[in-house]
Structure formats: structure tokens, C-alpha cells
Design a protein around this motif. Structure first.
Motif, short mmCIF file in Angstrom:
data_model
loop_
_atom_site.label_atom_id
_atom_site.label_comp_id
_atom_site.label_asym_id
_atom_site.label_seq_id
_atom_site.Cartn_x
_atom_site.Cartn_y
_atom_site.Cartn_z
N GLY A 133 50.90 77.58 39.60
CA GLY A 133 52.17 76.86 39.77
C GLY A 133 52.19 75.44 39.25
O GLY A 133 53.11 74.68 39.54
N ALA A 134 51.20 75.07 38.46
CA ALA A 134 51.14 73.69 37.93
C ALA A 134 52.36 73.39 37.07
O ALA A 134 52.95 74.29 36.45
CB ALA A 134 49.87 73.50 37.12
N ARG A 135 52.75 72.10 37.05
CA ARG A 135 53.91 71.67 36.26
C ARG A 135 53.46 71.23 34.88
O ARG A 135 52.65 70.31 34.75
CB ARG A 135 54.59 70.48 36.94
CG ARG A 135 55.56 70.85 38.04
CD ARG A 135 56.12 69.60 38.68
NE ARG A 135 57.08 68.91 37.81
CZ ARG A 135 58.38 69.19 37.77
NH1 ARG A 135 58.88 70.12 38.55
NH2 ARG A 135 59.19 68.53 36.97
N VAL A 136 54.01 71.87 33.83
CA VAL A 136 53.65 71.50 32.46
C VAL A 136 54.91 71.06 31.73
O VAL A 136 55.93 71.76 31.75
CB VAL A 136 52.98 72.69 31.73
CG1 VAL A 136 52.58 72.27 30.31
CG2 VAL A 136 51.76 73.17 32.49
N GLY A 137 54.84 69.91 31.10
CA GLY A 137 55.99 69.35 30.42
C GLY A 137 56.00 69.63 28.93
O GLY A 137 55.03 69.33 28.24
N THR A 138 57.07 70.24 28.45
CA THR A 138 57.33 70.38 27.02
C THR A 138 58.75 70.87 26.87
O THR A 138 59.19 71.76 27.60
CB THR A 138 56.39 71.35 26.30
OG1 THR A 138 56.88 71.52 24.96
CG2 THR A 138 56.31 72.70 26.98
N SER A 139 59.48 70.31 25.92
CA SER A 139 60.84 70.78 25.68
C SER A 139 60.89 71.77 24.53
O SER A 139 61.96 72.27 24.18
CB SER A 139 61.76 69.60 25.38
OG SER A 139 61.86 68.81 26.54
N SER A 140 59.73 72.04 23.93
CA SER A 140 59.70 72.93 22.78
C SER A 140 59.72 74.39 23.26
O SER A 140 58.85 74.82 24.03
CB SER A 140 58.44 72.65 21.97
OG SER A 140 57.98 73.82 21.33
N LEU A 141 60.72 75.15 22.82
CA LEU A 141 60.80 76.57 23.21
C LEU A 141 59.57 77.33 22.71
O LEU A 141 59.09 78.25 23.38
CB LEU A 141 62.07 77.20 22.63
CG LEU A 141 63.39 76.65 23.16
CD1 LEU A 141 64.57 77.28 22.41
CD2 LEU A 141 63.52 76.92 24.66
N ARG A 142 59.06 76.94 21.56
CA ARG A 142 57.86 77.57 21.00
C ARG A 142 56.66 77.35 21.93
O ARG A 142 55.90 78.29 22.21
CB ARG A 142 57.59 76.95 19.63
CG ARG A 142 56.33 77.37 18.96
CD ARG A 142 56.14 76.60 17.66
NE ARG A 142 56.01 75.17 17.89
CZ ARG A 142 54.89 74.58 18.31
NH1 ARG A 142 53.82 75.30 18.53
NH2 ARG A 142 54.84 73.28 18.51
N ARG A 143 56.49 76.13 22.41
CA ARG A 143 55.37 75.86 23.31
C ARG A 143 55.59 76.53 24.67
O ARG A 143 54.66 77.08 25.26
CB ARG A 143 55.19 74.34 23.47
CG ARG A 143 54.65 73.70 22.19
CD ARG A 143 54.71 72.19 22.20
NE ARG A 143 54.20 71.63 20.95
CZ ARG A 143 54.57 70.46 20.45
NH1 ARG A 143 55.45 69.70 21.08
NH2 ARG A 143 54.06 70.03 19.31
N GLN A 144 56.83 76.51 25.16
CA GLN A 144 57.13 77.15 26.44
C GLN A 144 56.82 78.64 26.38
O GLN A 144 56.23 79.20 27.31
CB GLN A 144 58.60 76.93 26.82
CG GLN A 144 58.90 75.48 27.22
CD GLN A 144 60.35 75.27 27.61
OE1 GLN A 144 61.14 76.20 27.63
NE2 GLN A 144 60.70 74.03 27.91
N ALA A 145 57.21 79.30 25.29
CA ALA A 145 56.99 80.75 25.17
C ALA A 145 55.51 81.07 25.19
O ALA A 145 55.07 82.01 25.87
CB ALA A 145 57.64 81.28 23.89
N GLN A 146 54.71 80.27 24.48
CA GLN A 146 53.27 80.55 24.43
C GLN A 146 52.60 80.24 25.78
O GLN A 146 51.68 80.95 26.20
CB GLN A 146 52.62 79.79 23.27
CG GLN A 146 53.12 80.31 21.92
CD GLN A 146 52.41 79.67 20.73
OE1 GLN A 146 51.33 80.08 20.34
NE2 GLN A 146 53.03 78.65 20.15
N LEU A 147 53.08 79.21 26.46
CA LEU A 147 52.55 78.91 27.80
C LEU A 147 52.88 80.03 28.77
O LEU A 147 52.02 80.51 29.53
CB LEU A 147 53.14 77.59 28.32
CG LEU A 147 52.54 76.30 27.73
CD1 LEU A 147 53.47 75.10 28.01
CD2 LEU A 147 51.15 76.03 28.31
#
Ligand SMILES: NCc1[nH]cc(CCC(=O)O)c1CC(=O)O
Length: 305
Positions: free
Chosen positions: A120-134
Motif C-alpha cells: 500500500g505504499a504511496r508512489v508519485g508519478t503523473s505519467s500513465l506509462r509509469r503508472q501502468a508499469q507500477l
């Protein structure tokens, strides 16, 4: 030509990249005066809102292109990954500089890598590409928007708003933040944005003097790889605001391209790769895009809008 004027955004990263290009041009052309023309762009003014929501494409380029059309500047310097797949008519890229680190960086004050993050850790990124891979790696993570320039993003991490953030190694290294990189997220497992890490110069098609001066900084291999990655994204009707990633490399004239399209909401990812001749990067880019489309990439991209 005695003076070459470079239009640039005013963010620290943009200024670094433009200064770097200016230095390289001075070294290549002794006697040439090179000046920066710093400008704010609509993209910078709305950085805290969703770029996609306000019609993101080319927002960082428009004002710089207008300056070139007015004759207030001769060329502009961009991160190639922020340059739309279709340039404005009348403009071209006389130089794509040797690519720096292509990889994304995992940055955290408490954790060494993605696997080490607690549930449940909070990870910051607004990139949809990075969000999808995370999401694909860790469905439990809480992904949070993170906007602003590189310095702002690091400050938000340090203020405790996130357990970790993901951003480009190249931007961190250029601004002297190498020591903040805890893990390099590398191909083929984790892919960068098309053309990430490459800086490009843009100028008017009809400005042959500027074209000739800038062409001295062009790196043919970087251009070939970037063309394959951008051709893939173009065939997917992608921009820098869709969950599309690509990475190409050239080995002994042979070009290898890996690409993926994902979903930031559920972590579904489709992947494809291919090999082709180094002199035909666009053919390979379209080929890998066709493989992705055959696996449903079109629906994933449409759903991201
Ligand atoms: N979208 C912003 C942007 N454009 C280029 C870079 C870094 C430099 C590069 O990738 O060439 C960054 C910051 C980031 O993604 O962390």
C-alpha cells in the motif's frame, strides 16, 4: 551567420539542456556567438493541472515555434520525448544529440527498489506509462499524481507526500541529482518513454544556415533508435500522454525495438518486440506497433483518454 539564438523554456532542466547545446555549438563553430532566449510556454503555466486534460500535445513547443516564425530565435531545444510525433508543418529536427541515460529512476528516502516498498505504499508519478508499469508489478501500491519540474518533485518526496517517486534518470543526472537514484528501471523489464534521454534541436525547414550549423551535433545512431521508438508511438496514435513505452538499440547495424502499451487503472500490459535493418527504423516501429495493436493496444490507448 554570426549569432545563433536558442529559444528555451525556463525550467532548470530546459535551461541546462539549452546551455549544453549552446556549449556544443560554440565548440563545433569557433567564432559563432550563441545566445539563449528564455521564454515561458503555456505548458509551464499549467504544469500543476493535467496536461492531457487541456489538450497537452505540443504545449511546450508552441511559443518557441512562434518565436522562430517571428524571427526572435533561430532554433529551440527540447527533450525529444516531449516533442509530438508529428512536428508542426514547416519545422524539422536538424540534430538529435547522443542519448544520455534512457532509464527511469526509482527515488525514495527509505526504500531501495520497487520490490522493497511496503504493502500500500504511496508512489508519485503523473505519467500513465509509469503508472501502468507500477500497477503491473505491484497492484497494491497507491499511485498519486506528481507534477511540476524535477526540483519540485524531489521537494514533494522529501516533504513526505510519497514513499517513492519515479522520474527520468537523465533529468536527475543533468541537474546533479545522481545520488538520488536508488534503482535504475531497465529494459527489457521496464521501458522508458519513446526517445527518453535524447535532446533535440528544432528549427524552421527553410532556415538552411541554422540547419547546417546544428546538423554537426546530430548523432546518427540515436536518431535511428529514436525514429523507431517514435514511429511505433505514431502508429499507435500515441503522444507523451499515453501509457506507451519503447526502447530501441542498434547493434552492428541491426536494430532491436521493444514496446509496450498498458493500462494505468488495472495494470494490464501488452508487449511486443522485433528486429530490423538499421536503415529502416520506421518499418520496424510500425511492425512492433502492429503486433501491439493485434493484442488490443488500441483499446488500452482509447481507454486512457
Ligand atoms: N516529462 C518531463 C520530462 N521531459 C524530459 C525529462 C527528462 C529528460 C529526458 O527524459 O530526456 C522529463 C522529466 C521526467 O520525466 O522525469
Amino acid at each position: 551567420m554570426k549569432t545563433l539564438r536558442i529559444a528555451t523554456r525556463k525550467s532548470p532542466l530546459a535551461l541546462w539542456q539549452s546551455e549544453h547545446v549552446a556549449d556544443r555549438l560554440r565548440a563545433a563553430h569557433p567564432g559563432l556567438t550563441v545566445e539563449l532566449v528564455p521564454m515561458s510556454t503555456r505548458g509551464d503555466e499549467v504544469l500543476d493541472r493535467s496536461l492531457a486534460a487541456i489538450g497537452g500535445k505540443g504545449l511546450f513547443l508552441k511559443e518557441l515555434e512562434l518565436a522562430m516564425l517571428r524571427g526572435d530565435a533561430d532554433c529551440a531545444v527540447h527533450s525529444l520525448k516531449d516533442v509530438p510525433m508529428e512536428l508542426e508543418p514547416g519545422f524539422m529536427l536538424p540534430a538529435i544529440l547522443t542519448r544520455a541515460d534512457y532509464a527511469d529512476a526509482f527515488v525514495s528516502n527509505h526504500f531501495a527498489n520497487i520490490a522493497a516498498l511496503p504493502e500500500g505504499a504511496r508512489v508519485g508519478t503523473s505519467s500513465l506509462r509509469r503508472q501502468a508499469q507500477l500497477r503491473a508489478l505491484r497492484p497494491d501500491l497507491r499511485l498519486a499524481d506528481l507534477r511540476g519540474n524535477v526540483n519540485t518533485r524531489l521537494a514533494k518526496l522529501d516533504a513526505g507526500e510519497y514513499d517513492a517517486i519515479v522520474l527520468a534518470c537523465a533529468g536527475l543526472q543533468r541537474l546533479g541529482f545522481d545520488d538520488r537514484i536508488r534503482d535504475r528501471l531497465q529494459a527489457p523489464h521496464w521501458l522508458p518513454a519513446p526517445a527518453q534521454g535524447a535532446v533535440a534541436i528544432e528549427c524552421r525547414d527553410d532556415d538552411v544556415a541554422t540547419r547546417a550549423l546544428c546538423a554537426r551535433l546530430d548523432d546518427a545512431d540515436t536518431r535511428t533508435c529514436a525514429e523507431a521508438e517514435r514511429a511505433m508511438n505514431r502508429a499507435l496514435h500515441g503522444s507523451c500522454h499515453v501509457p506507451v513505452a519503447a526502447f530501441a538499440r542498434l547493434q552492428a547495424g541491426q536494430l532491436h525495438l521493444a514496446g509496450l502499451v498498458g493500462s494505468a487503472s488495472d495494470g494490464v500490459i501488452v508487449r511486443a518486440q522485433g528486429e530490423g535493418a538499421g536503415h529502416a527504423p520506421e518499418v520496424l516501429g510500425r511492425d512492433v506497433a502492429a503486433q501491439l495493436l493485434a493484442q488490443g493496444a488500441g483499446e488500452l490507448i482509447a481507454a486512457s483518454h
